[in-house]
Design an enzyme around this catalytic site. Sequence first.
Site: not given
Length: 429
Positions: A262, A277, A349, A352, A390
């Site tokens: 990403r 991130r 987070e 999801s 994560r």
Amino acid sequence: MHDIRAIRETPDAFDAALSRRGLAPLSAAVLEIDAARRAAIAQAETEKAAQNAASKQVGAAKAKGDDAEFERLRALVAEKKAEQARLDDVARAKDAELSALLATIPNLPLADVPDGADEADNVELHRWGTPRAFDFAPKEHFEIAGIARDMDFALAAKLSGSRFVVLRGAVARLHRALAQFMTDLHVDQHGLTEVNSPVLVRDDAMFGTGQLPKFAEDSYQTTNGWWLIPTSEVTLTNFAAGEVLDGATLPLRFCAHTLCFRSEAGSAGRDTTGMLRQHQFEKVEMVSITAPEDSLTEHTRMTRCAEAVLEGLGLPYRTIALCTGDMGFGAQKTHDIEVWLPGQNAYREISSISTCGDFQARRMNARFRREGGKPEFLHTLNGSGVAVGRCLIAVLENGQTAEGGVELPEALHRYLGGKTRITPEGALA
């Protein structure tokens, strides 16, 4: 993609749903293009009928020797043919314009999704586990003594730039162990089919799951046109693209451990330290393909699959329902799972899970057929099961010791050759 017939029949409901997402009404603009498209199609059919009628009369005029009528009818046929061609072009242009507009409109939220503008309006559903009480100030993952040496951001920056990391030694092995643990759990206990899928895909695959055209800047494209997947949701969901599946085979449940990429175009300045991130990361992704009546039950099931990963590792978490203003483009309903990170003193987070209804299926023409029935659009769901990097952060921060080592979850011991901890010197022991 939206059903144009539903917009025609209930434009006010369509606009009301968009309003819940904070968007202005769009039904009038959609229906104006649709009306022009349909009018062009209808007029083209009228011109075609007139052309056919005149063509039948041409032969009769020729047979009678009526040259004037013959020439008039022949000119009329040419005129009607040209006009039909023009109207066909108008209809195609309007169809393309309509498709382009519909492709940029997000999915409509389900009735039970909480209203809200942003993450502040999300609703907590439940918590699991109690955050550990430390008798020292817990550090962030990259500050832990036994980890810092082998979590090398400087070397990664030399190789690739910012927001990359090189993992070595015990940390690299722990990262691999986490992916193996998650995949085994989903396959052996949750009944998902393990898949090894490409990380390079065509435009159509990215369009089908909603990354294109609106979010192109969030992904990477190669010079020969392939896209690097932001998640294996793209590949796994597109297994059904262009297919008519046997309804008796549903639901289909897949998981894949892949690299993901990403650009993080919209996150400048956020989480720039550590691994939280990154431009390149790994996930174990879950995808389900179901009949419409089963998708909400499947959403609950997938949420539990992701929660089971964290429970198996003893990591405290909370599950929240995203509000209308915080949901992703393709989602009808989303649950986020946030894991406790003591180094940040916050839940962050880690997964999801979304149900998309028939939104993606319409974009990729993915259908199924019940016994004796007509083809219907499938429902698709996706969710992280979970983000490996994560999860690594959470394991390190929750298991850290005052001396700079890390006590590792029992569930991982068998993946680490029986080793149970990382020493302050960075070795598995």
